[in-house]
Design a protein around this motif. Structure first.
Motif, mmCIF file in Angstrom:
data_model
loop_
_atom_site.group_PDB
_atom_site.id
_atom_site.type_symbol
_atom_site.label_atom_id
_atom_site.label_comp_id
_atom_site.label_asym_id
_atom_site.label_seq_id
_atom_site.Cartn_x
_atom_site.Cartn_y
_atom_site.Cartn_z
ATOM 1 N N LYS A 1 0.845 -1.185 0.000
ATOM 2 C CA LYS A 1 0.000 0.000 0.000
ATOM 3 C C LYS A 1 0.884 1.240 0.000
ATOM 4 O O LYS A 1 1.802 1.351 0.790
ATOM 5 C CB LYS A 1 -0.895 0.011 1.247
ATOM 6 N N PRO B 1 0.783 5.759 -1.103
ATOM 7 C CA PRO B 1 -0.036 6.884 -1.588
ATOM 8 C C PRO B 1 0.223 7.186 -3.055
ATOM 9 O O PRO B 1 0.991 8.073 -3.403
ATOM 10 C CB PRO B 1 0.398 8.039 -0.683
ATOM 11 N N TYR C 1 -1.502 8.576 -5.268
ATOM 12 C CA TYR C 1 -1.906 9.910 -5.735
ATOM 13 C C TYR C 1 -0.737 10.880 -5.640
ATOM 14 O O TYR C 1 -0.487 11.662 -6.553
ATOM 15 C CB TYR C 1 -3.081 10.401 -4.891
ATOM 16 N N VAL D 1 -6.361 15.159 -0.694
ATOM 17 C CA VAL D 1 -6.588 13.755 -1.028
ATOM 18 C C VAL D 1 -5.337 12.927 -0.760
ATOM 19 O O VAL D 1 -5.409 11.823 -0.212
ATOM 20 C CB VAL D 1 -7.012 13.619 -2.507
ATOM 21 N N GLN E 1 -4.948 12.428 3.024
ATOM 22 C CA GLN E 1 -5.929 11.464 3.529
ATOM 23 C C GLN E 1 -5.565 10.040 3.125
ATOM 24 O O GLN E 1 -5.724 9.094 3.907
ATOM 25 C CB GLN E 1 -7.324 11.819 3.012
ATOM 26 N N GLU E 2 -5.061 9.881 1.899
ATOM 27 C CA GLU E 2 -4.673 8.561 1.420
ATOM 28 C C GLU E 2 -3.521 7.993 2.240
ATOM 29 O O GLU E 2 -3.546 6.832 2.658
ATOM 30 C CB GLU E 2 -4.274 8.651 -0.057
ATOM 31 N N LYS F 1 -4.701 7.093 5.717
ATOM 32 C CA LYS F 1 -5.502 5.856 5.684
ATOM 33 C C LYS F 1 -4.589 4.636 5.641
ATOM 34 O O LYS F 1 -4.872 3.601 6.275
ATOM 35 C CB LYS F 1 -6.412 5.880 4.455
#
Length: 202
Positions: free
Chosen positions: A27, A29, A31, A92, A95-96, A99
């Motif tokens: 995982k 980010p 973006y 965004v 937040q990504e 998360k």
């Protein structure tokens, strides 16, 4: 040279420093990293265009200089678009990334002895933080030694600070490159006019 500098800067942000730890797990980010890939691609394009611009200046070719101007104009427009995209997408990206940490944190709480133990420790070490709030430091999280106590309380805040700082750097570099691009367009047109006037006189 500016293009090569942009490539080096983009690769350093992607594979060096704190952000490299965000890509150490499956995982990551994407973006935020997508913006860095665009930055590296723009640097490669700038280097190529700059090379052809140098050839046009050396050969005194109006055609090459005109193409150089057109390419710089496209790059300048792309830089403005990327800047607006980065500004809008900053929330965004934060937040990504947060998360991702929360998912890793939850996985660790379910299975403290699993593979995620090393991953969460890498995050804590890179960000110099531990847990998501003050109370959760008592749950036996794998935290680095000698971390600064004001930063130890909330990794989510540190993630936001790191991404904010990196995007700030990207913004500074983008403004600098945009300025260089404008000067490049001006000088290419001036040189093109000088070549034309010289040939008319001859």
């Amino acid at each position: 040279l500016a293009g090569l500098a942009v490539i080096a800067f983009g690769l350093w942000l992607r594979f060096g420093g704190v952000m490299a730890d965000f890509a150490s797990d499956k995982k990551s980010p994407e973006y935020f990293f997508m913006g860095l890939y665009v930055l590296v691609g723009a640097g490669a394009l700038m280097s190529t265009v700059g090379f052809f611009g140098c050839c046009g200046a050396a050969r005194e070719s109006q055609c090459l200089l005109g193409a150089f101007f057109a390419c710089l104009l496209v790059i300048f427009a792309a830089e403005i678009t990327a800047g607006v995209f980065a500004f809008i997408g900053k929330k965004v990206a934060i937040q990504e990334a947060q998360k991702i940490y929360e998912d890793i944190y939850d996985d660790y709480m379910k299975n403290p002895g699993g593979k995620v133990n090393r991953t969460i420790y890498q995050y804590h070490l890179a960000l110099q933080c531990c847990g998501k709030d003050n109370m959760e430091q008592q749950t036996g999280l794998p935290c680095p030694e000698n971390i600064q106590m004001p930063k130890a309380s909330n990794c989510l805040v540190e993630i936001q600070n790191v991404i904010d700082a990196n995007l700030h750097l990207v913004g500074i570099v983008g403004i600098a490159i945009a300025g260089i691009t404008i000067f490049g367009m001006i000088f290419s047109m001036v040189l093109c006019c000088v070549i034309r006037n010289t040939r008319d006189m001859i």
